[in-house]
Design an enzyme around this catalytic site. Sequence first.
Site, PDB file in Angstrom:
ATOM      1  N   ASP A 181       0.822  -1.202   0.000  1.00  0.00           N
ATOM      2  CA  ASP A 181       0.000   0.000   0.000  1.00  0.00           C
ATOM      3  C   ASP A 181       0.865   1.264   0.000  1.00  0.00           C
ATOM      4  OD1 ASP A 181      -2.856   0.909   0.465  1.00  0.00           O
ATOM      5  OD2 ASP A 181      -1.914   1.895   2.166  1.00  0.00           O
ATOM      6  N   GLU A 234       1.734  -0.599  -5.052  1.00  0.00           N
ATOM      7  CA  GLU A 234       0.729   0.414  -5.338  1.00  0.00           C
ATOM      8  C   GLU A 234       1.479   1.742  -5.283  1.00  0.00           C
ATOM      9  OE1 GLU A 234      -3.237   2.696  -3.790  1.00  0.00           O
ATOM     10  OE2 GLU A 234      -1.480   2.399  -2.548  1.00  0.00           O
TER      11      GLU A 234
END
Length: 581
Positions: free
Chosen positions: A232, A303
């Site tokens: 993330d 990401e």
Amino acid sequence: MPVTQNPTTPTSTAPAAQLVHDGSRHADAWWRSAVIYQIYPRSFADHDGDGMGDLVGITSRLPYLRDLGVDAVWLSPFYASPQADAGYDVSDYRAVDPLFGRLEDAKAMVARAHELGLRVIVDLVPNHTSDEHEWFRAALAAAPGSPERERYMFRDGKGPDGSEPPNNWESVFGGRAWTRVTEPDGSPGQWYLHLFDPKQPDLNWELPEVREEFESILRFWLDLGVDGFRVDVAHGLIKEAGLPDWDAELHLLGAGLKGESTDRRPPMWDQDGVHEVYESWRRILNSYNETGDSAGDRIMCAEAWVTPVERAARYVRETEFHQAFNFDFLETHWHADKLREVIRASYAANDSVGAPTTWVLSNHDVVRHASRLGLPIDQPRPNGIGAEDPQPDTELGLRRARAATTLMLALPGGAYIYQGEELGLPDHTTMPDEVRQDPTWERSGHTEKGRDGCRVPMPWEADRPGLGFGPSEQTWLPQPESYRALAADRQAGVPGSTLELYRRMLQVRRELGMGQGSLLLEESTGDVVRMVNDAREARVQVVANLGTDPVDLPDGAQVLVASGDLDGTRVPSDTAVWFTA
Ligand code: NOJ
């Protein structure tokens, strides 16, 4: 047979197809061509009937994913969390949140997936913890300058009484990126940085202790048997020294610039120091390598909302991530020339570092592509759609979404698909505001609807309460009426359904080795994207018609896949076809 020599190879569809990717140059590691299915645990399948998805529910539906034909699953976070950002606020990285089950359920899920031939990727959230993480609680209880505070980004405020935030950064979800704490003695105190919600304090990644802790967390999940991590906000861990002011708004999507062009990189994103972190993680993953293949079989996917593609490619150098989501592709509007350009540029950048390109069209943070592509083409993409907003054209959106996926899955490399897109699900665009849960809605002062519309529980069985999401009629977000006709049981075995289209594409892609193919792209073909995937078992031609007039297939074309009905040998508007000739 892969193309290895001639960079300009004639095809039967047009004279000037350029070789934009040579698939024969890469080893055959699984992740280079994998199709990975994103499970959003809150909304996939509910076993215990509380209206919230859970791990036992996920395990029970894994055979559906085996039959769909994907190679792996990625699960959004299911760790202990107050759920202030739907689990992206983790309070214990080694525990399962009781909402989703127990650690034993995670082990059983991984074991069952492996039995079915599916690999399992889990989410890792290193940029911030929850404010209910034991480290942050300890930081609040400790004094300014203490080792406990050092783990986060605490700073004194500006102004004589420190009542002004340390800099002008705004949070991605809206509002300022700093919150002032009350010191243990009751006095107004320091400020801490949170690029997202105040309940998500940013960690201090300059501190060795933070790095060691995450290395240990990686090992914990690798030891439990997972096949990798989706990381993330991978571009956010390190901030520019001195935390200089930044005058543009921050966005989850894009590099954080809004309506501005500047050569300066935002001080909170894509700092060079992040790469050292990932090099050390890659060494850990490689040490778990059981096949002896130096490419590794446990993987990391970044990401990282980073532009331009050349900067993004730095994350997938051999010593770092295996994959990074191709958000440029996701953000490209429905224009043939723009799609051609992003395809060409993506291969050029990734091939230059020997990495696969990882295609994606939807996830839990964006309006689903079946709705997005039903909006007027050149308008800015909204962060969520509400009942009073202009509504997408549902039919056109689905038609284009099917064509876009047919184009995407014809491309060599890896791809991610988001749960429910195989059913052609749109966003819930008329959800009542009272039920919204994305922090964006409140923090933006109700100016951005946020991401709830793409996170609605899956419709499995049309005639069951909650459309078969679980044993009760409860669902944590309401399902729109349109989901009934799209339920999985209404589509399974029905020729022409979106579910059968996805199954067919994944089967053909796998059988012909299209994920490992070479790509030839024809330039200057107007509103039609024409390409050839020179795959191991066949030379697959692809036509995606983004124009208004139908396009003829060549004589003798054998259609393998079509995203919509063909008119004889004519490909209608907003339709894509794979064929051999
Ligand atoms: C990206 C995740 O995909 C998103 O859902 C989350 O809100 C932010 N990172 C913050 O963790």
